[in-house]
Design a protein around this motif. Sequence first.
Motif, short mmCIF file in Angstrom:
data_model
loop_
_atom_site.label_atom_id
_atom_site.label_comp_id
_atom_site.label_asym_id
_atom_site.label_seq_id
_atom_site.Cartn_x
_atom_site.Cartn_y
_atom_site.Cartn_z
N TYR A 91 0.84 -1.19 0.00
CA TYR A 91 0.00 0.00 0.00
C TYR A 91 0.88 1.24 0.00
O TYR A 91 1.93 1.26 0.63
N LYS A 92 0.42 2.25 -0.70
CA LYS A 92 1.08 3.56 -0.68
C LYS A 92 -0.05 4.59 -0.60
O LYS A 92 -0.77 4.80 -1.58
N GLY A 93 -0.23 5.13 0.58
CA GLY A 93 -1.36 6.03 0.80
C GLY A 93 -2.66 5.26 0.65
O GLY A 93 -2.83 4.19 1.25
N ASP A 94 -3.56 5.75 -0.18
CA ASP A 94 -4.85 5.09 -0.39
C ASP A 94 -4.85 4.19 -1.63
O ASP A 94 -5.90 3.82 -2.14
N LYS A 95 -3.66 3.82 -2.11
CA LYS A 95 -3.53 2.98 -3.30
C LYS A 95 -2.84 1.66 -2.97
O LYS A 95 -2.03 1.57 -2.06
N VAL A 96 -3.17 0.66 -3.77
CA VAL A 96 -2.45 -0.61 -3.77
C VAL A 96 -1.55 -0.59 -4.99
O VAL A 96 -1.98 -0.17 -6.07
N TRP A 97 -0.32 -1.02 -4.84
CA TRP A 97 0.55 -1.17 -6.01
C TRP A 97 0.98 -2.63 -6.10
O TRP A 97 1.15 -3.31 -5.10
N TYR A 98 1.10 -3.10 -7.32
CA TYR A 98 1.50 -4.48 -7.59
C TYR A 98 2.46 -4.45 -8.76
O TYR A 98 2.17 -3.86 -9.81
N ASP A 99 3.62 -5.06 -8.60
CA ASP A 99 4.61 -5.16 -9.68
C ASP A 99 5.00 -6.62 -9.85
O ASP A 99 5.33 -7.29 -8.87
N ARG A 100 4.96 -7.10 -11.06
CA ARG A 100 5.47 -8.44 -11.36
C ARG A 100 6.36 -8.32 -12.58
O ARG A 100 5.99 -7.71 -13.58
N CYS A 101 7.55 -8.93 -12.49
CA CYS A 101 8.49 -8.91 -13.61
C CYS A 101 9.01 -10.31 -13.86
O CYS A 101 9.47 -10.99 -12.94
N ASN A 102 8.91 -10.74 -15.11
CA ASN A 102 9.46 -12.03 -15.56
C ASN A 102 10.76 -11.75 -16.29
O ASN A 102 10.88 -10.77 -17.02
N PHE A 103 11.71 -12.66 -16.13
CA PHE A 103 13.03 -12.49 -16.72
C PHE A 103 13.22 -13.49 -17.86
O PHE A 103 12.98 -14.68 -17.70
N SER A 104 13.63 -12.94 -19.01
CA SER A 104 13.82 -13.76 -20.20
C SER A 104 15.02 -13.22 -20.96
O SER A 104 14.93 -12.15 -21.56
#
Length: 137
Positions: A91-104
Amino acid sequence: MTRQPANGLRVRCARRRNKRDQRAPCRLSRAGRPDGYGQRFRTADGRADLTVQAAPNLANDSPAAFLAKKHPPSRVQYKRVTPRFFAVSSYKGDKVWYDRCNFSGRLVHCVLINYPAEEEHAWDDVVTRMSLSLSGK
């Protein structure tokens, strides 16, 4: 309703419409380009945004090393790191953040999503589907 922009990306968004938590589709419009290759999208009201990108992994970092160089906040709510990908969310303030990174090879393929915390349950399916569909090909 699912929208399919010219580049072939399909996105389905939802938000509460009333007390019975009915879902209504939202549109994501192009909102500029991220570093590397890809596209950034944002809802018309600015409450949510999505970035899909592929960026060079010039140092050939592992997912763990790459993530460490990004200096994620210390209070990450969810973190999963494997030899092929990482996923982090919080969470950052009133937001949800989601990061996904695949490596190729020498590229890192990422999806970065930010949305209102009050809509977290409505976005769960969207985040899961996008995360699982991310390919490094």
